[in-house]
Structures are given as structure tokens and as C-alpha cells.
Design an enzyme around this catalytic site. Structure first.
Site, PDB file in Angstrom:
ATOM      1  N   TYR A 163      16.063  30.162   7.805  1.00  0.00           N
ATOM      2  CA  TYR A 163      14.991  30.668   8.207  1.00  0.00           C
ATOM      3  C   TYR A 163      14.742  30.734   9.796  1.00  0.00           C
ATOM      4  CZ  TYR A 163      13.243  30.675   3.473  1.00  0.00           C
ATOM      5  OH  TYR A 163      13.076  30.707   2.108  1.00  0.00           O
ATOM      6  N   LYS A 178       0.917  -1.238   0.144  1.00  0.00           N
ATOM      7  CA  LYS A 178      -0.076   0.156   0.160  1.00  0.00           C
ATOM      8  C   LYS A 178       0.663   1.239   0.111  1.00  0.00           C
ATOM      9  CE  LYS A 178      -0.288  -0.284   5.048  1.00  0.00           C
ATOM     10  NZ  LYS A 178      -1.279  -0.781   6.153  1.00  0.00           N
TER      11      LYS A 178
END
Ligand SMILES: *Cc1c(COP(=O)(O)O)cnc(C)c1O
Length: 360
Positions: free
Chosen positions: A257, A35
Site C-alpha cells: 500500500y 496485568k
């Protein structure tokens, strides 16, 4: 040269991990769980590496159809069953086995027209409380299915919430509930209970079909690399990149940042072409391990969309173009996940489509 990031998928490692699962569960057949695009590794690569499996288990019917297009003619199991009548139609046409976890799915089956019998995994909610019939409703669901001409073999199924716990307590309650419920229904029916955690730790729960996922990809059910070290599982994916810039920092200079990291002393840092838009976890803290020229170094500063920065103090030989492993053969994905407070499953699934993939 293009942007240097890539994911390398080793099909050989998949085959080797599958063989190891066979040694753990010698009496069982194996549903290889593919999956989420084979836990981020790519369905086609997984199909190549896992061709010796007994069946493939996944969620979407069209992913099962893709397996058929690759040439897989063996069993395909839809782990959550079908979502509507069109889904069921396709599943029946391709001979897929389907989980049934609620009455509405039995209604769909009862309404299906045309020849052919569909094999069923009848799911019990033995305590996890996500999918499945309550134990009290289980025998009735079985009887209803058994009476339908559309239904072929019925396998009894449940899923453990704590199979990865180190002692038997992890499964005792659910296993007891499952066994006592089906006791009255006959011992001859096939059963499927075990995910990776139970395959490694609970042989008494292996039964007829096991359902390994994460261990096929060489990562740990509990997200701790130590717990699978020495078992012989091989990491299948390596996420690799390179240093694309180097900065010389003075004491007190900050990185990235928010200026989260401030250099405690003069130091060199490398800028790596990998960011959260590649699937690297944005919440990874300073110190998260990264491998540069084979040496573990700390990430420094906030992860940005396209880049991370790493301290190069322990690798004076590293510089522009140095090879970086974000996780893989030499740096377990679980170690990165642990630093970032998640599990290897999530990191592997999260690699984004912009990362080129090399299947080897
Ligand atoms: C995902 C899944 C598995 C595989 O789980 P792992 O922990 O990756 O081994 C097994 N069974 C079901 C029903 C699943 O949804």
C-alpha cells in the site's frame, strides 16, 4: 496447514526470569505483575511459569478470580484497588490485597459489611502524579484506614516515574519524598516501591516487596535490548510465522500500500503471514528487523492488515515456507520496538486474539 502465525510462550523462561529477580532482590518478596493478560502472554501460561512467586499483581478483580480458579491460593494484589462496592465485595470474598490511592476507596472499605480483614497497599503520589495520596495527606489516610475494623495489614507503596534511568537521580527525588513522609509513621511498616527498572538498578529501593513486570517476560525496562543483554533474562514469547509468497522485483518496482518501498535494484522479497491485525506495529518503517531462516533481514513496504514483506537479498536459501521470527528468542522484541519507536511492553501486550498461542 492453517495460517502459519503463532506465539510460542515458554513457561521455563518465566521461571528462570523469576529466579533471576530473586537473585537481584534476595531480601524481598515478589509480586509478579501479570496485568494486561500477563503483558500479552496469557494469564494461565504466566501462572504456570510463575508458580514459585510470592504473589500476583494485576488490575481487574475477575482476573484475580481466574487465578483462584487455576488453583492459586496465595496473595493477589489489585494494583489500582477496587472501582466500586461490587468489586470490593469480590476482592474481600477472595482475600485479595487492594491498593488504596484515594479517599473514595477508603469510604468503600468503611461501608463494607461482613467479617474478614482486607490487606491494603496505601499508595503515595511521591512525584509521578498519576495515582496516590499527596504526601501531606498520607498520614491521615493511613490513620483513617488503621481505625477501620475491615482493614488488616497496611503496606506503604509508591511507584517510580524514572526507575529505569541509569543513575540514582532516576529515583532520588521520589525516594526522598517517600522516606521523609513515612519517617514519622514508624519504621516497622512494610514497603513496596520497585518495578523492574528499580529491581535491576536500585537495590536501596527494594524493601519488603518488589513488583517486577517486564523483566519477567525477558524484555528491557527502557526498551533497549543492549541494556539487559548479558543479565541472563530469557525472552518468554516468540512470535513466529512463515513466508507464504515470494516475488521477484525489478529495479523500481514498489511494494504494498502506498508504494512506500521501491526496489533500488532487482531483488527477491518474501511475503510473511503477519500484519497489524496480529499486533505487528503498523508504524514500523522500512528496515525494521525480521528474522528469516535465522538471518536478520529488513522489512520493506507498509505493514498491512495480514502481511508484511521482507527483503531476501541476504538469505538466498529462503523461500516459500521459510521460518520467520517477528521477535523472540533470537530477535529481541526491544529491537523491533526501537525500530518502530515504541517499547517491547507495547508490542507484547498488542498481540491480538487471532494469533494462536502454544504454551510450552
Ligand atoms: C505495571 C506496574 C509494575 C511493573 O512495571 P514494570 O516496569 O513492568 O516492571 C509495578 N508496579 C505497578 C504499580 C505497576 O502498575
Amino acid at each position: 496447514m492453517p495460517r502459519p502465525i503463532r506465539a510460542v510462550i515458554r513457561t521455563q523462561a518465566l521461571s528462570s526470569n523469576l529466579s533471576l529477580v530473586r537473585q537481584y532482590a534476595k531480601q524481598s518478596r515478589i509480586w509478579s505483575v501479570v496485568k494486561a493478560n500477563a503483558y500479552g502472554h496469557g494469564l494461565q501460561a504466566a501462572w504456570r511459569g510463575l508458580a514459585a512467586t510470592d504473589g500476583f499483581a494485576l488490575l481487574e478483580v475477575f482476573e484475580g478470580v481466574r487465578l483462584r480458579e487455576f488453583g492459586w491460593q496465595g496473595p493477589v494484589l489489585l494494583l489500582e484497588g477496587v472501582f466500586d462496592a461490587a468489586d470490593l465485595e469480590l476482592a474481600r470474598r477472595h482475600g485479595f490485597t487492594i491498593a488504596v490511592h484515594k479517599d473514595e476507596q477508603i469510604d468503600l472499605l468503611a461501608a463494607a459489611v461482613g467479617p474478614g480483614k482486607t490487606d491494603i497497599y496505601l499508595k503515595m503520589n511521591s512525584g509521578m502524579n498519576r495515582l496516590g495520596f499527596a504526601p501531606a495527606a498520607y498520614a491521615a489516610a493511613y490513620a483513617r484506614l488503621r481505625a477501620l475494623p475491615q482493614v488488616g495489614e497496611i503496606v506503604l507503596m509508591t511507584h517510580f516515574a524514572n526507575a529505569d534511568a541509569p543513575d540514582r537521580k532516576g529515583i532520588a527525588g521520589q525516594l526522598g519524598m517517600f522516606e521523609s513522609t513515612i519517617g514519622a509513621m514508624g519504621r516497622s511498616l512494610s514497603r513496596s516501591l520497585s518495578n523492574s527498572g528499580a529491581i535491576l538498578q536500585h537495590p536501596e529501593a527494594h524493601y519488603d516487596w518488589v513488583r517486577p513486570g517486564i523483566i519477567l517476560y525477558g524484555a528491557a525496562p527502557r526498551g533497549k535490548s543492549k541494556e539487559i543483554a548479558g543479565l541472563g533474562l530469557k525472552p518468554v514469547m516468540s512470535l513466529e510465522s512463515r513466508i507464504i509468497a515470494v516475488q521477484q522485483l525489478r529495479a523500481g518496482d514498489t511494494v504494498g500500500y502506498g508504494s512506500r518501498f521501491a526496489a533500488p535494484r532487482a531483488m527477491r522479497i518474501g511475503v510473511v503471514a503477519c500484519g497489524y491485525a496480529d499486533g505487528y506495529p503498523r508504524h514500523a518503517p522500512d528496515g525494521c528487523p525480521v528474522l528469516v531462516e535465522g538471518v536478520r533481514v529488513p522489512m520493506v513496504g507498509q505493514v498491512s492488515m495480514d502481511m508484511i514483506c521482507v527483503g531476501l537479498e541476504s538469505v538466498p536459501q529462503a523461500g516459500l515456507g521459510s521460518v520467520v521470527e517477528l521477535w523472540g528468542e533470537n530477535l529481541p522484541v526491544d529491537d523491533v520496538a526501537e525500530a518502530a519507536r515504541t517499547v517491547g511492553y507495547e508490542l507484547l501486550c498488542a498481540v491480538t486474539p487471532r494469533v494462536p498461542v502454544s504454551v510450552v
